[in-house]
Design a protein around this motif. Structure first.
Motif, short mmCIF file in Angstrom:
data_model
loop_
_atom_site.label_atom_id
_atom_site.label_comp_id
_atom_site.label_asym_id
_atom_site.label_seq_id
_atom_site.Cartn_x
_atom_site.Cartn_y
_atom_site.Cartn_z
N THR A 184 1.04 -0.89 -0.06
CA THR A 184 -0.18 0.00 0.41
C THR A 184 1.26 1.11 -0.23
O THR A 184 1.84 1.88 0.18
N GLN A 185 0.35 2.70 -0.07
CA GLN A 185 1.23 3.50 -0.42
C GLN A 185 1.95 3.87 1.52
O GLN A 185 2.66 4.50 1.61
N ASP A 190 6.75 3.52 4.99
CA ASP A 190 7.51 3.38 5.53
C ASP A 190 8.62 2.61 5.16
O ASP A 190 9.18 2.97 6.44
N ALA A 191 9.12 2.62 4.57
CA ALA A 191 9.43 1.36 3.63
C ALA A 191 10.59 3.00 3.34
O ALA A 191 12.29 2.27 2.74
N LEU A 192 10.30 3.92 2.63
CA LEU A 192 10.84 4.80 1.67
C LEU A 192 11.16 6.40 2.86
O LEU A 192 12.05 7.14 2.33
N GLY A 193 10.85 6.27 4.12
CA GLY A 193 10.93 7.65 5.59
C GLY A 193 10.55 8.31 4.49
O GLY A 193 11.25 9.61 4.89
N THR A 195 6.15 10.26 3.93
CA THR A 195 4.47 10.27 3.63
C THR A 195 3.61 9.73 2.83
O THR A 195 4.04 9.67 1.83
N PRO A 196 2.58 8.73 3.35
CA PRO A 196 1.58 8.58 2.50
C PRO A 196 1.39 9.40 1.25
O PRO A 196 2.08 9.22 -0.73
N VAL A 197 0.85 11.18 1.93
CA VAL A 197 0.97 11.45 1.04
C VAL A 197 1.86 11.81 -0.23
O VAL A 197 1.69 12.19 -1.27
#
Length: 247
Positions: A184-185, A190-193, A195-197
């Motif tokens: 999911t986004q 959380d993998a990329l450091g 925010t979902p936005v």
């Protein structure tokens, strides 16, 4: 049981990818005792601070490693695909220093850790393949640290998409039309450091530039070479060729 449908067949193929296993050693991997369980998304296979009792093997679906900060913020530190042994890093450690959870629904084979330890010690070729696999995971960790620490959000996301494509293709789990993105986004964030936005905006940017195409969860790459360049992606760190034993 038909070897082609054996739950540990992907593990044997995964180890074969890392080191040339003689037939008897490959058969020994397939002969390991195991308990097969279907696990739902977010199910833990092991929690941080738990003593590892099993060496779990991902038969289908996806899983991830994660660490939590003191205030509960999550950092995903690795994605695992079918055929991966999730506990090689805990094979000779008494306590797990991180947690592993299911990313999607999938089957997991639970092999007693003591049996896997004996196999690694008694069969040199298998032990070598396991060691190489652990070293490759360390190499991937190093690349992820560079990715999160030094690349911008566009390159960061593109890099993870490229990595999954190459790893899945190497295991015969992707095709020329791409693959189904299992994250999911929020999980990507959380993998990329990020925010979902921010992840949502970056996905839309890559799509608008013609670098990716999305149909529901399916993702494909109309301009793979350009995406690789933007991602600063060099698959050397995946070490996909069999590694010599030095003997």
């Amino acid at each position: 049981m038909e070897r082609a449908n054996h739950p540990l067949e992907l593990l044997a193929r995964n180890l074969q990818l890392r080191s040339n296993l003689p037939k008897k050693d490959r058969e020994a991997v397939l002969a390991l005792p195991f308990t097969l369980r279907m696990l739902e998304p977010s199910t833990y296979t092991i929690r941080e601070a738990d003593p590892p009792e099993f060496c779990t093997v991902l038969v289908s679906g996806f899983a991830y490693r994660q660490k939590l900060t003191g205030d509960g913020a999550r950092q995903i530190i690795a994605i695992h695909i079918p055929g991966d042994a999730l506990d090689f890093q805990n094979l000779f450690l008494d306590v797990s220093d991180h947690s592993i959870q299911m990313l999607t629904r999938g089957e997991v084979a639970f092999v007693p850790r003591s049996v896997m330890q004996h196999l690694a010690r008694s069969r040199a070729a298998v032990g070598h393949a396991i060691l190489v696999k652990i070293l490759v995971e360390a190499s991937i960790f190093r690349e992820w640290i560079v990715n999160v620490g030094r690349r911008d959000s566009r390159s960061r996301l593109a890099h993870v998409l490229c990595e999954l494509a190459v790893r899945l293709e190497a295991e015969g789990l992707a095709d020329e039309y791409g693959y189904e993105l299992p994250m999911t986004q929020e999980q990507l964030a959380d993998a990329l450091g990020l925010t979902p936005v921010h992840v949502n905006r970056t996905l839309k940017t890559l799509e608008a530039e013609g670098l990716i195409q999305r149909t529901k969860r399916k993702i494909s790459f109309p301009d793979w070479n350009r995406l690789r360049t933007i991602a600063d992606f060099n698959q050397r760190y995946l070490h996909l060729e069999p590694q010599r034993s030095g003997r």
